[in-house]
Structures are given as C-alpha cells and as structure tokens.
Motif scaffolding. Structure first.
Motif, PDB file in Angstrom:
ATOM      1  N   ASN A 133      12.933  72.395 115.308  1.00  0.00           N
ATOM      2  CA  ASN A 133      12.566  71.818 113.980  1.00  0.00           C
ATOM      3  C   ASN A 133      13.240  70.579 113.836  1.00  0.00           C
ATOM      4  OD1 ASN A 133      15.750  72.285 114.820  1.00  0.00           O
ATOM      5  ND2 ASN A 133      15.794  73.945 113.026  1.00  0.00           N
ATOM      6  N   SER A 134      13.359  69.519 114.952  1.00  0.00           N
ATOM      7  CA  SER A 134      13.897  68.629 114.927  1.00  0.00           C
ATOM      8  C   SER A 134      12.622  67.653 114.647  1.00  0.00           C
ATOM      9  CB  SER A 134      13.738  67.799 116.286  1.00  0.00           C
ATOM     10  OG  SER A 134      14.881  68.373 116.783  1.00  0.00           O
ATOM     11  N   PRO A 135      12.366  66.159 113.688  1.00  0.00           N
ATOM     12  CA  PRO A 135      10.698  65.509 113.438  1.00  0.00           C
ATOM     13  C   PRO A 135       9.939  65.153 114.161  1.00  0.00           C
ATOM     14  CG  PRO A 135      12.818  64.421 112.647  1.00  0.00           C
ATOM     15  CD  PRO A 135      13.525  66.187 113.576  1.00  0.00           C
ATOM     16  N   ASP A 136       8.796  65.683 114.484  1.00  0.00           N
ATOM     17  CA  ASP A 136       7.940  65.588 115.674  1.00  0.00           C
ATOM     18  C   ASP A 136       8.706  65.579 116.655  1.00  0.00           C
ATOM     19  OD1 ASP A 136       5.570  64.901 116.344  1.00  0.00           O
ATOM     20  OD2 ASP A 136       5.707  62.459 116.180  1.00  0.00           O
ATOM     21  N   ALA A 137       9.238  67.008 117.307  1.00  0.00           N
ATOM     22  CA  ALA A 137       9.714  67.340 118.208  1.00  0.00           C
ATOM     23  C   ALA A 137       9.122  66.844 119.913  1.00  0.00           C
ATOM     24  CB  ALA A 137      11.009  68.314 118.312  1.00  0.00           C
ATOM     25  N   LEU A 138       7.984  67.559 119.380  1.00  0.00           N
ATOM     26  CA  LEU A 138       6.808  66.795 120.766  1.00  0.00           C
ATOM     27  C   LEU A 138       6.168  65.910 121.457  1.00  0.00           C
ATOM     28  CD1 LEU A 138       4.250  70.366 119.370  1.00  0.00           C
ATOM     29  CD2 LEU A 138       6.147  71.048 120.943  1.00  0.00           C
ATOM     30  N   GLU A 139       6.651  65.109 120.265  1.00  0.00           N
ATOM     31  CA  GLU A 139       6.528  63.258 120.861  1.00  0.00           C
ATOM     32  C   GLU A 139       8.080  63.616 121.592  1.00  0.00           C
ATOM     33  OE1 GLU A 139       4.913  60.377 121.507  1.00  0.00           O
ATOM     34  OE2 GLU A 139       3.984  61.634 121.512  1.00  0.00           O
ATOM     35  N   SER A 140       8.832  63.669 120.820  1.00  0.00           N
ATOM     36  CA  SER A 140      10.146  63.383 121.716  1.00  0.00           C
ATOM     37  C   SER A 140      10.066  64.338 122.874  1.00  0.00           C
ATOM     38  CB  SER A 140      11.225  63.916 120.993  1.00  0.00           C
ATOM     39  OG  SER A 140      11.522  62.659 119.306  1.00  0.00           O
ATOM     40  N   ILE A 141       9.627  65.110 123.396  1.00  0.00           N
ATOM     41  CA  ILE A 141       9.825  65.655 124.516  1.00  0.00           C
ATOM     42  C   ILE A 141       8.513  65.078 125.475  1.00  0.00           C
ATOM     43  CG2 ILE A 141       8.741  68.081 126.012  1.00  0.00           C
ATOM     44  CD1 ILE A 141      10.229  69.844 123.660  1.00  0.00           C
ATOM     45  N   VAL A 179      12.518  77.918 119.874  1.00  0.00           N
ATOM     46  CA  VAL A 179      11.575  78.127 120.044  1.00  0.00           C
ATOM     47  C   VAL A 179      11.042  79.611 119.986  1.00  0.00           C
ATOM     48  CG1 VAL A 179       9.431  78.191 122.307  1.00  0.00           C
ATOM     49  CG2 VAL A 179      11.451  76.380 122.637  1.00  0.00           C
ATOM     50  N   LEU A 180      10.128  79.822 118.753  1.00  0.00           N
ATOM     51  CA  LEU A 180      10.456  81.279 118.658  1.00  0.00           C
ATOM     52  C   LEU A 180       8.862  81.759 118.342  1.00  0.00           C
ATOM     53  CD1 LEU A 180      11.611  80.296 114.718  1.00  0.00           C
ATOM     54  CD2 LEU A 180      12.857  81.510 117.099  1.00  0.00           C
ATOM     55  N   THR A 181       7.412  81.372 119.397  1.00  0.00           N
ATOM     56  CA  THR A 181       6.437  81.944 119.732  1.00  0.00           C
ATOM     57  C   THR A 181       6.232  82.238 120.717  1.00  0.00           C
ATOM     58  OG1 THR A 181       5.632  80.369 118.327  1.00  0.00           O
ATOM     59  CG2 THR A 181       5.926  82.089 116.485  1.00  0.00           C
ATOM     60  N   PRO A 182       5.159  82.101 120.617  1.00  0.00           N
ATOM     61  CA  PRO A 182       4.509  81.841 122.232  1.00  0.00           C
ATOM     62  C   PRO A 182       3.508  81.081 121.664  1.00  0.00           C
ATOM     63  CG  PRO A 182       4.538  84.242 121.766  1.00  0.00           C
ATOM     64  CD  PRO A 182       4.426  84.070 120.533  1.00  0.00           C
ATOM     65  N   ALA A 183       2.649  80.626 120.911  1.00  0.00           N
ATOM     66  CA  ALA A 183       2.131  79.337 121.036  1.00  0.00           C
ATOM     67  C   ALA A 183       3.292  78.045 120.866  1.00  0.00           C
ATOM     68  CB  ALA A 183       1.513  79.448 119.626  1.00  0.00           C
ATOM     69  N   VAL A 198       5.017  73.260 124.532  1.00  0.00           N
ATOM     70  CA  VAL A 198       6.045  72.789 124.821  1.00  0.00           C
ATOM     71  C   VAL A 198       5.526  72.245 126.547  1.00  0.00           C
ATOM     72  CG1 VAL A 198       8.658  73.020 126.067  1.00  0.00           C
ATOM     73  CG2 VAL A 198       7.949  73.460 123.054  1.00  0.00           C
ATOM     74  N   ALA A 199       4.946  73.629 127.042  1.00  0.00           N
ATOM     75  CA  ALA A 199       4.464  73.359 128.440  1.00  0.00           C
ATOM     76  C   ALA A 199       3.361  72.070 128.178  1.00  0.00           C
ATOM     77  CB  ALA A 199       3.821  74.565 128.763  1.00  0.00           C
ATOM     78  N   GLU A 200       2.856  71.218 127.661  1.00  0.00           N
ATOM     79  CA  GLU A 200       1.763  70.353 127.550  1.00  0.00           C
ATOM     80  C   GLU A 200       2.164  69.821 126.885  1.00  0.00           C
ATOM     81  OE1 GLU A 200      -0.941  72.197 124.092  1.00  0.00           O
ATOM     82  OE2 GLU A 200      -1.915  73.435 125.467  1.00  0.00           O
ATOM     83  N   ALA A 201       3.162  69.358 126.548  1.00  0.00           N
ATOM     84  CA  ALA A 201       4.505  68.054 125.952  1.00  0.00           C
ATOM     85  C   ALA A 201       5.223  68.265 127.414  1.00  0.00           C
ATOM     86  CB  ALA A 201       5.396  68.168 125.307  1.00  0.00           C
ATOM     87  N   GLU A 256       5.753  84.463 128.245  1.00  0.00           N
ATOM     88  CA  GLU A 256       4.688  83.529 127.982  1.00  0.00           C
ATOM     89  C   GLU A 256       5.432  82.859 128.574  1.00  0.00           C
ATOM     90  OE1 GLU A 256       1.182  81.471 126.845  1.00  0.00           O
ATOM     91  OE2 GLU A 256       1.916  83.216 127.306  1.00  0.00           O
ATOM     92  N   THR A 257       7.391  82.221 128.673  1.00  0.00           N
ATOM     93  CA  THR A 257       7.272  81.365 129.128  1.00  0.00           C
ATOM     94  C   THR A 257       7.130  81.229 130.838  1.00  0.00           C
ATOM     95  OG1 THR A 257       8.971  80.855 127.440  1.00  0.00           O
ATOM     96  CG2 THR A 257       9.499  80.073 129.650  1.00  0.00           C
ATOM     97  N   LYS A 258       7.229  82.387 131.136  1.00  0.00           N
ATOM     98  CA  LYS A 258       7.532  83.080 133.025  1.00  0.00           C
ATOM     99  C   LYS A 258       6.060  82.591 133.333  1.00  0.00           C
ATOM    100  CE  LYS A 258      10.603  83.326 134.976  1.00  0.00           C
ATOM    101  NZ  LYS A 258      11.007  82.156 135.111  1.00  0.00           N
ATOM    102  N   ARG A 259       4.967  83.213 132.380  1.00  0.00           N
ATOM    103  CA  ARG A 259       3.386  83.042 132.725  1.00  0.00           C
ATOM    104  C   ARG A 259       3.165  81.589 132.790  1.00  0.00           C
ATOM    105  NH1 ARG A 259      -1.402  82.151 130.984  1.00  0.00           N
ATOM    106  NH2 ARG A 259      -1.074  81.290 129.264  1.00  0.00           N
ATOM    107  N   LEU A 260       3.474  80.549 131.986  1.00  0.00           N
ATOM    108  CA  LEU A 260       3.613  79.217 132.073  1.00  0.00           C
ATOM    109  C   LEU A 260       4.601  78.297 133.580  1.00  0.00           C
ATOM    110  CD1 LEU A 260       3.037  77.979 128.483  1.00  0.00           C
ATOM    111  CD2 LEU A 260       1.381  78.510 130.156  1.00  0.00           C
ATOM    112  N   GLY A 261       5.140  79.022 134.466  1.00  0.00           N
ATOM    113  CA  GLY A 261       6.145  78.425 135.140  1.00  0.00           C
ATOM    114  C   GLY A 261       7.879  77.703 134.776  1.00  0.00           C
TER     115      GLY A 261
END
Length: 203
Positions: A44-52, A72-76, A81-84, A101-106
């Motif tokens: 819920n930070s501004p443009d969080a995925l870009e910061s990550i 992080v509230l949803t599998p989507a 986050v994983a993609e970032a 989903e977190t564990k599925r993505l390692g």
C-alpha cells in the motif's frame, strides 16, 4: 543469501511503508550501511512494485540485502511481487491461499497471526515463519507462552520500538520495525541513527 541467513546476521526487518521508487535506493543504502539486511516494501505504498523492482535489481545480485513485500493480501499480489523480484511475502493475516501461492513460487512466507489457532493454520498451509501482529500490546511474555507449543520462528511486528526491541529479541527470531525506523520525509541521517539503535539491540 536466504531470508534465514540474513535474519541470523541481523534479525530486524525494516518496514518501509510509504516509500517511493525515487527514494528507495538511498534508503536501502542507508539501512545497509547501518547493518540492516531485510527490507519490506508494503504494497500500500506508492508504486510499491516499482520500488521492489529497483531494490531487487540493485541488491539481489549480491549478499547485502534481501527485498520483499508486506501487506500482501491475495495470491495475485504474490505473483506480482515475484515478477518484480521480491523474495519474501509478509501479510497482516493468515490466508492459506496466499501462503500456498507464496510457496508455489519459491518465496518465503511470513503470514500474520494473533492467536495460536491462526498460527497453526498458517503452519499447516506451509508458512516458513510467523508474524505476531500487533505485538506491542501483547508483549514478549505472550510470545514466550506461545513457544511452548509453536516451534516455528516468530517475528514481532507492530508497536516494536527501541524501548522493547531487546526484550522481544530474547524470545523472537526477529522484529519488524516500521514508523520507529522509517516514515516518509524522515531525513536519511535520522534513519541511519535509528537503524543503528535497532542493530545495537539485535547484538
């Protein structure tokens, strides 16, 4: 380095709620120099995925810092986050779908819990460690009692400051620190000073 290895080096997660992509690198570098190794960017930070994305690109090639996401509230959201490039997922609640989903993505899974029932539900879903939230109102004694039956690592988050950090670290695997360490507009020099206080508590 893994999340566990970084936590062993310094058991403090810096929660950078409200941070922007333009300041992420300077803040990361300030915290790195102070000895903090784990950085959480709440979604819920501004443009969080870009910061990550920027922080992961800068630091994940080495061993100095590990970047993940909070709130992080949803599998989507986990997939985003994983993609970032984020390496760990922290939530305020116990959601088995998010954990799986977190564990599925390692990635490392750290869901939030408040009761023993929620803690065991999180572990059954595959959580790696547990985030007691909010921890400040409950105190270290609550964690000590829980550890009689819960053997997974517990991180104390919410209401953790320099006055109680050392006491929590006697019974917890680590602590998550938000506004006591970082808030928007806080000078880098003040962030560095407070970060050194928390790393001193960890030692």
């Amino acid at each position: 380095m893994t999340f566990q290895q970084q936590c062993e080096r310094c058991p403090v997660v810096a929660i950078l709620r409200g941070i922007t992509p333009d300041e992420i690198t300077d803040v990361c570098e300030t915290l790195r120099e102070a000895g903090i190794r784990l950085l959480e960017v709440p979604l819920n930070s501004p443009d969080a995925l870009e910061s990550i994305r920027r922080a992961a690109r800068e630091y994940h090639a080495g061993t100095e810092l590990l970047i993940g996401a909070g709130t992080v509230l949803t599998p989507a959201a986990v997939r985003e986050v994983a993609e970032a490039g984020g390496r760990f997922i922290i939530s305020p609640d116990t959601n088995p779908e998010v954990i799986r989903e977190t564990k599925r993505l390692g990635l490392v899974s750290m869901p939030g819990f408040f009761t023993a029932t929620e803690a065991f539900a999180a572990l059954r879903a595959g959580a790696d460690c547990l985030k007691l939230f909010p921890a400040g109102a409950l105190g270290p004694g609550y964690v000590k009692d829980l550890k009689a039956v819960i053997k997974a690592p517990i991180m104390a988050v919410g209401g953790v400051d320099t006055a109680n950090a050392a006491d929590f670290l006697k019974v917890c695997a680590g602590i998550g620190v938000g506004s006591a360490l970082y808030k928007p507009g806080k000078p880098l020099s003040a962030i560095a000073e407070d970060a050194r206080r928390f790393t001193a508590s960890a030692r």
